[in-house]
Enzyme design. Structure first.
Site, PDB file in Angstrom:
ATOM      1  N   PHE A  16      23.639  -3.322 -20.696  1.00 50.69           N
ATOM      2  CA  PHE A  16      24.112  -2.712 -19.446  1.00 50.69           C
ATOM      3  C   PHE A  16      25.075  -3.728 -18.814  1.00 50.69           C
ATOM      4  O   PHE A  16      24.651  -4.583 -18.026  1.00 50.69           O
ATOM      5  CB  PHE A  16      22.945  -2.442 -18.499  1.00 50.69           C
ATOM      6  CG  PHE A  16      21.956  -1.404 -18.977  1.00 50.69           C
ATOM      7  CD1 PHE A  16      21.173  -1.614 -20.108  1.00 50.69           C
ATOM      8  CD2 PHE A  16      21.792  -0.208 -18.292  1.00 50.69           C
ATOM      9  CE1 PHE A  16      20.258  -0.661 -20.535  1.00 50.69           C
ATOM     10  CE2 PHE A  16      20.875   0.753 -18.709  1.00 50.69           C
ATOM     11  CZ  PHE A  16      20.111   0.527 -19.837  1.00 50.69           C
ATOM     12  N   ASP A  17      26.340  -3.635 -19.163  1.00 54.08           N
ATOM     13  CA  ASP A  17      27.275  -4.716 -18.801  1.00 54.08           C
ATOM     14  C   ASP A  17      27.426  -4.936 -17.296  1.00 54.08           C
ATOM     15  O   ASP A  17      27.714  -6.044 -16.866  1.00 54.08           O
ATOM     16  CB  ASP A  17      28.651  -4.450 -19.403  1.00 54.08           C
ATOM     17  CG  ASP A  17      28.596  -4.371 -20.921  1.00 54.08           C
ATOM     18  OD1 ASP A  17      28.119  -3.339 -21.430  1.00 54.08           O
ATOM     19  OD2 ASP A  17      28.994  -5.333 -21.585  1.00 54.08           O
ATOM     20  N   GLY A  62      25.021  -4.094 -14.617  1.00 49.51           N
ATOM     21  CA  GLY A  62      23.802  -4.581 -13.974  1.00 49.51           C
ATOM     22  C   GLY A  62      23.168  -5.767 -14.680  1.00 49.51           C
ATOM     23  O   GLY A  62      22.359  -6.485 -14.095  1.00 49.51           O
ATOM     24  N   TYR A 101      25.094  -8.147 -16.481  1.00 48.05           N
ATOM     25  CA  TYR A 101      26.016  -9.290 -16.507  1.00 48.05           C
ATOM     26  C   TYR A 101      26.912  -9.337 -15.260  1.00 48.05           C
ATOM     27  O   TYR A 101      27.083 -10.383 -14.657  1.00 48.05           O
ATOM     28  CB  TYR A 101      26.885  -9.268 -17.780  1.00 48.05           C
ATOM     29  CG  TYR A 101      26.064  -9.560 -19.018  1.00 48.05           C
ATOM     30  CD1 TYR A 101      25.846 -10.862 -19.439  1.00 48.05           C
ATOM     31  CD2 TYR A 101      25.456  -8.528 -19.725  1.00 48.05           C
ATOM     32  CE1 TYR A 101      25.057 -11.135 -20.553  1.00 48.05           C
ATOM     33  CE2 TYR A 101      24.660  -8.785 -20.838  1.00 48.05           C
ATOM     34  CZ  TYR A 101      24.463 -10.091 -21.249  1.00 48.05           C
ATOM     35  OH  TYR A 101      23.683 -10.355 -22.334  1.00 48.05           O
ATOM     36  N   ASN A 140      31.686 -10.429 -26.458  1.00 50.17           N
ATOM     37  CA  ASN A 140      32.633 -10.120 -27.520  1.00 50.17           C
ATOM     38  C   ASN A 140      33.638  -9.037 -27.137  1.00 50.17           C
ATOM     39  O   ASN A 140      34.692  -8.923 -27.734  1.00 50.17           O
ATOM     40  CB  ASN A 140      31.867  -9.683 -28.784  1.00 50.17           C
ATOM     41  CG  ASN A 140      30.885  -8.554 -28.497  1.00 50.17           C
ATOM     42  OD1 ASN A 140      30.069  -8.648 -27.576  1.00 50.17           O
ATOM     43  ND2 ASN A 140      30.961  -7.488 -29.250  1.00 50.17           N
ATOM     44  N   TYR A 141      33.306  -8.220 -26.120  1.00 46.81           N
ATOM     45  CA  TYR A 141      34.135  -7.063 -25.787  1.00 46.81           C
ATOM     46  C   TYR A 141      35.020  -7.306 -24.582  1.00 46.81           C
ATOM     47  O   TYR A 141      34.654  -8.056 -23.682  1.00 46.81           O
ATOM     48  CB  TYR A 141      33.245  -5.856 -25.462  1.00 46.81           C
ATOM     49  CG  TYR A 141      33.179  -4.837 -26.578  1.00 46.81           C
ATOM     50  CD1 TYR A 141      34.298  -4.083 -26.912  1.00 46.81           C
ATOM     51  CD2 TYR A 141      32.006  -4.606 -27.286  1.00 46.81           C
ATOM     52  CE1 TYR A 141      34.247  -3.143 -27.927  1.00 46.81           C
ATOM     53  CE2 TYR A 141      31.945  -3.659 -28.303  1.00 46.81           C
ATOM     54  CZ  TYR A 141      33.063  -2.932 -28.625  1.00 46.81           C
ATOM     55  OH  TYR A 141      32.994  -2.010 -29.622  1.00 46.81           O
ATOM     56  N   HIS A 165      29.377   3.678 -26.278  1.00 48.93           N
ATOM     57  CA  HIS A 165      29.664   3.061 -24.974  1.00 48.93           C
ATOM     58  C   HIS A 165      29.581   4.174 -23.936  1.00 48.93           C
ATOM     59  O   HIS A 165      30.316   5.155 -24.064  1.00 48.93           O
ATOM     60  CB  HIS A 165      31.085   2.493 -24.911  1.00 48.93           C
ATOM     61  CG  HIS A 165      31.415   1.485 -25.971  1.00 48.93           C
ATOM     62  ND1 HIS A 165      31.608   0.148 -25.678  1.00 48.93           N
ATOM     63  CD2 HIS A 165      31.623   1.609 -27.295  1.00 48.93           C
ATOM     64  CE1 HIS A 165      31.921  -0.499 -26.791  1.00 48.93           C
ATOM     65  NE2 HIS A 165      31.942   0.361 -27.792  1.00 48.93           N
TER      66      HIS A 165
HETATM   67 CO    CO Z   1      32.626  -0.158 -29.577  1.00 44.96          CO
END
Ligand code: CO
Length: 647
Positions: A304-305, A307, A309, A388-389, A441
Site C-alpha cells: 500500500f504505497d 499508507g 510508505y 523499485n517503482y 496496481h
Molecule cells: Co507493474
C-alpha cells in the site's frame, strides 16, 4: 535578548498564511513540533511519520474571505519507538497549544520510515544466518548487497503480532550504479522487527544462484544510442498563460489550489471553472500492488504505497528538459522530516501548458471556410519513487471544462531468480533465469465533488438498447441512457459494466442549464481491472477499496483513506475504510457526497518491461455533462497566426 524571548513565546507564524489551504511553512512546522516536544511525553526515539496541515472545516474554507482570522492547525502521527506507541496529535500553531492528543487504535502501524530503510538493511546484513545464506550463493562482500524493506502484510501469524515488521528483499549489485533487481538473492527472506532493529525470523528455501545477466539501463550499461533524434523545443515567447499565487493556480477559466501531502501526494482543492465550483478536493486515497506469486519468498507482497510508505514524501526534485518540457514553473514541497526537522523538496510539482492537438474543427464545403481551434491543457504533476517503482501523477485541465487524471507507472519490476529449467510459476521470464511476478496496481481516488454547490446526487448510467416495437422502434436502433440514483450507502459499491457502457454522473438537482436539465459532471472510466486475489484472502480483505470500482459516501471530514488510517500490517479481520463507513447507510440524495473511484492495471510482465519499464498509463476523466448549455470552448480564439494551407 529579552525582546526576542517574547517573540519566541508568542504564537508563531499565523500571519504567514493568507488562505486556510496554503501549505505549512517551514516556520509553522518548527513551531508545531516544538509544541509537541514541549509536552515532555515522548522519548528520544519518537519519530514524525506524518505532519500535515489539518485542513479547516469545509464551511470555513468556502466562506473564507481575505483577511479573516485563520487558526492554523497541524495534524501529527507520532511514532514513539521506545514506547512502541503511536499518537495522533493536533496542534494549533496560531495559539501555540495542543488541540488534541490521543493514542492511535490498538495495532496501528504508521508507514515505514526513511531511517528504517537503513536500519532494516543494517539489521539484515549483520544477521549471521543471512550472511551465511549469501555466502552459499557466492556473495562474500555484503557491501554489494541491498535490502528493500517491503511492508510485511498481515497473515495472522501469531509470532508477528505486536511487532513492527518489514520483510527484507535482498539483491546484489556489481557496483554502486548497478541495477540490483537483476540479481535477486532468491530464496531467503529475513523478517525485521523495526522496534528492536533486528532480524527476528529468517525463512530460507532452495539455494538459487544469481542470474547471469546485468540489468543496466544507464548510458554506460546500454552502450550505443540511436543517432537520428533532432532537437524538439517548446517555447512560449510571450510567457505562460497561467498564474501562480502561493498555491493558487489560475489558467483560462480554471481556478484552484494545489498541495503535496506526505501520504496522498498531489491534492487539488476548490476546483472551479468560470466561477462555478466543481470539486472541493481530489486526491489519491490509497493504492495497493498485490502480487500473484504463491512461492514462500513472494506470496506476502501487497504494498500500500500511500499508507505504508507515503507518496508525497517520496517526490522527486524534477529536472527541466527531462521530467518536464516547455515553459515550466515549479512549486517546492515542504514536509516535516521524521526527526521533526522541516524538509524541502525543490521543484516537486511541475506546472506547464501543453498543446493537445485540435480542440474542435469543421470545414464548411459550401463556403469553403474552415474553423479550427487548438486545444491546450494545463498540466499539474509530480513523480515519486517507491523502492523499485516510479509513479508519475498528472492532472490535466482542459479548455472545454474536462478534467483528467493520468498515472504513469514506470521504474523497475520486482523480480525473482530461477534455476535452469525452473517453471517460473505465476511470473514471466524477462531475462535468463530471471522472472517478474504477475501483479496488479490499484489506485483509489477520493473525489469530493461540489458540482455547482455542496449538494449533489450520484447516478449510475447504463446505455440501454430498446427492444423492437412496431410503433416506437420498428427498425431496432433505439438507444437511451438509463440513469439510476445511487440513493443510499448500502447500494453504493458499484462496478463497471462494459456490456452496458456504464459511467456515473454527479448531478446538482438544484441548478438547471438552459435546457431545463440539472447540471452535472460525469466520471468516465479509463482502462480498468478487477481485483484478482480471492475475496477471502488477507490481501483482498485489507484492500477492500479495490473490490469495487466506485464507492459513494456521505461527506465526513474524518473519512479520508480508502483502506483506513493505518494500512501497514493492518488486520484483515478488522473492517476498515470505505465499507466500514458505508455501514452507516447514510442518505446520498441531494447531499454532500464523496466519490471513491478505484482503477487498476493487471500487470502480466513482458520482456519489454525489463530492465526498466516504459510508461504504462491509466486514469479517468471528469467531463461536463449538461453543466454548460453549449460547447464552452467556442470562445477559444483561432491560432495566433493564420493556419497556412499545406502545399
Ligand atoms: Co507493474
Amino acid at each position: 535578548m529579552g525582546s526576542s524571548d517574547v517573540t519566541e513565546a508568542r504564537p508563531v507564524a499565523a500571519q504567514a498564511a493568507r488562505h486556510p489551504l496554503e501549505p505549512l511553512t517551514e516556520e509553522e512546522i518548527r513551531a508545531a513540533v516544538a509544541v509537541v516536544r514541549a509536552q515532555g511525553r515522548l522519548s528520544e526515539r519518537a519519530r514524525y511519520p506524518t505532519v500535515v496541515l489539518m485542513e479547516p472545516p469545509k464551511e470555513r474554507v468556502l466562506s473564507f474571505t481575505e483577511g479573516d482570522p485563520i487558526d492554523r492547525q497541524v495534524e501529527f502521527v507520532v511514532l514513539d519507538k521506545e514506547h512502541k506507541a503511536t499518537y495522533e496529535v493536533v496542534v494549533s500553531v496560531t495559539r501555540g497549544e495542543i488541540v488534541s492528543w490521543q493514542q492511535a487504535p490498538e495495532g496501528s502501524q504508521p508507514p515505514v520510515l526513511w531511517e528504517e530503510w537503513d536500519e532494516a538493511e543494517e539489521a539484515v546484513k549483520s544477521d549471521p544466518r543471512f550472511v551465511d545464506a549469501c555466502k552459499r550463493r557466492g556473495i562474500e562482500n555484503l557491501d554489494h548487497v541491498m535490502v528493500d524493506p517491503v511492508s510485511a502484510g498481515n497473515f495472522g501469524f501469531e509470532h508477528e503480532r505486536g511487532r513492527r515488521l518489514v520483510r527484507g528483499v535482498a539483491y546484489w549489485r556489481r557496483d554502486g550504479r548497478d541495477n540490483g533487481y537483476a540479481y535477486p538473492i532468491e530464496g531467503v527472506i529475513p523478517i525485521v522487527d523495526l522496534y528492536e532493529r533486528k532480524v527476528v525470523e529468517l525463512w530460507e528455501g532452495s539455494e538459487i544462484t544469481l542470474p547471469p545477466t546485468h540489468g543496466r539501463y544507464d548510458a554506460e550499461g546500454v552502450g550505443e544510442f540511436r543517432t537520428d533524434l533532432r532537437p524538439l523545443e517548446i517555447h512560449q515567447p510571450e510567457g505562460v498563460s497561467f498564474s501562480v499565487d502561493g498555491n493558487r493556480l489560475r489558467w483560462q477559466k480554471w481556478d484552484l489550489r494545489v498541495s503535496l501531502r506526505s501520504r496522498e501526494g498531489l491534492v487539488l482543492h476548490t476546483v472551479s471553472y468560470d466561477g462555478r465550483p466543481i470539486m472541493y478536493r481530489a486526491g489519491l486515497a490509497e493504492m495497493v500492488v498485490p502480487y500473484g506469486d504463491t512461492s514462500q519468498a513472494h506470496f506476502w507482497k501487497a504494498v500500500f504505497d500511500a499508507g505504508e510508505y507515503g507518496l508525497g514524501k517520496m517526490a522527486n526534485s524534477l529536472e527541466f528538459g527531462c521530467d518536464c518540457l516547455g515553459e515550466i514553473e515549479y512549486l517546492d514541497a515542504m514536509f516535516c522530516g521524521e526527526q521533526g526537522e522541516p524538509m524541502r523538496i525543490k521543484n516537486a510539482i511541475c506546472l506547464h501548458e501543453e498543446d493537445y492537438g485540435i480542440l474542435w474543427k469543421h470545414f464548411d464545403a459550401r463556403s469553403n471556410e474552415t474553423e479550427v481551434r487548438r486545444s491546450r491543457r494545463f498540466v499539474i504533476s509530480y513523480i515519486c519513487t517507491v523502492g523499485n517503482y516510479e509513479y508519475g501523477f498528472y492532472w490535466y485541465l482542459y479548455q472545454d471544462g474536462a478534467i483528467e487524471h493520468e498515472i504513469k507507472a514506470t521504474g523497475i519490476m520486482q523480480t525473482k531468480g530461477l534455476l535452469d529449467g525452473d517453471d517460473p510459476g505465476y511470473a514471466t521470464v524477462v531475462a535468463p533465469r530471471l522472472a517478474a511476478p504477475h501483479h496488479q496496481h490499484f489506485f483509489n481516488y477520493r473525489l469530493d465533488m461540489t458540482v455547482d454547490g455542496l449538494r449533489n446526487s450520484v447516478y449510475e448510467v447504463d446505455a440501454e438498447p430498446l427492444p423492437i416495437d412496431p410503433n416506437t422502434n420498428p427498425y431496432g436502433q433505439a438507444m437511451k441512457p438509463r440513469a439510476s440514483l445511487v440513493a443510499r450507502e448500502s447500494e453504493a459499491a458499484r462496478d463497471l459494466d462494459l456490456s452496458r457502457n456504464r459511467f456515473w454522473k454527479v448531478v446538482n438537482s438544484n441548478v438547471t442549464n438552459e435546457h431545463g436539465a440539472p447540471t452535472a459532471y460525469r466520471l468516465i472510466p479509463g482502462q480498468n481491472a478487477t481485483l484478482l486475489c480471492h475475496p477471502d484472502s488477507a490481501m483482498a480483505r485489507r484492500a477492500r477499496f479495490a473490490q469495487h470500482h466506485l464507492w459513494v459516501t456521505a461527506y465526513d471530514p474524518e473519512e479520508r483513506y480508502a483502506a483506513g488510517g493505518y494500512p501497514n500490517q493492518s488486520d484483515p479481520e478488522v473492517l476498515a475504510g470505505i465499507p466500514k463507513w458505508q455501514q452507516a447507510d447514510r442518505n446520498l440524495e441531494n447531499e454532500d457526497v464523496v466519490l471513491w473511484y478505484t482503477f487498476g492495471i493487471t500487470h502480466f510482465p513482458r520482456p519489454e518491461d525489463w530492465p526498466v519499464a516504459p510508461v504504462e498509463r491509466v486514469g479517468f476523466s471528469l467531463k461536463p455533462y449538461g453543466f454548460f448549455s453549449r460547447n464552452p470552448a467556442l470562445d477559444v480564439p483561432p491560432p495566433m497566426d493564420h493556419c497556412e494551407p499545406s502545399g
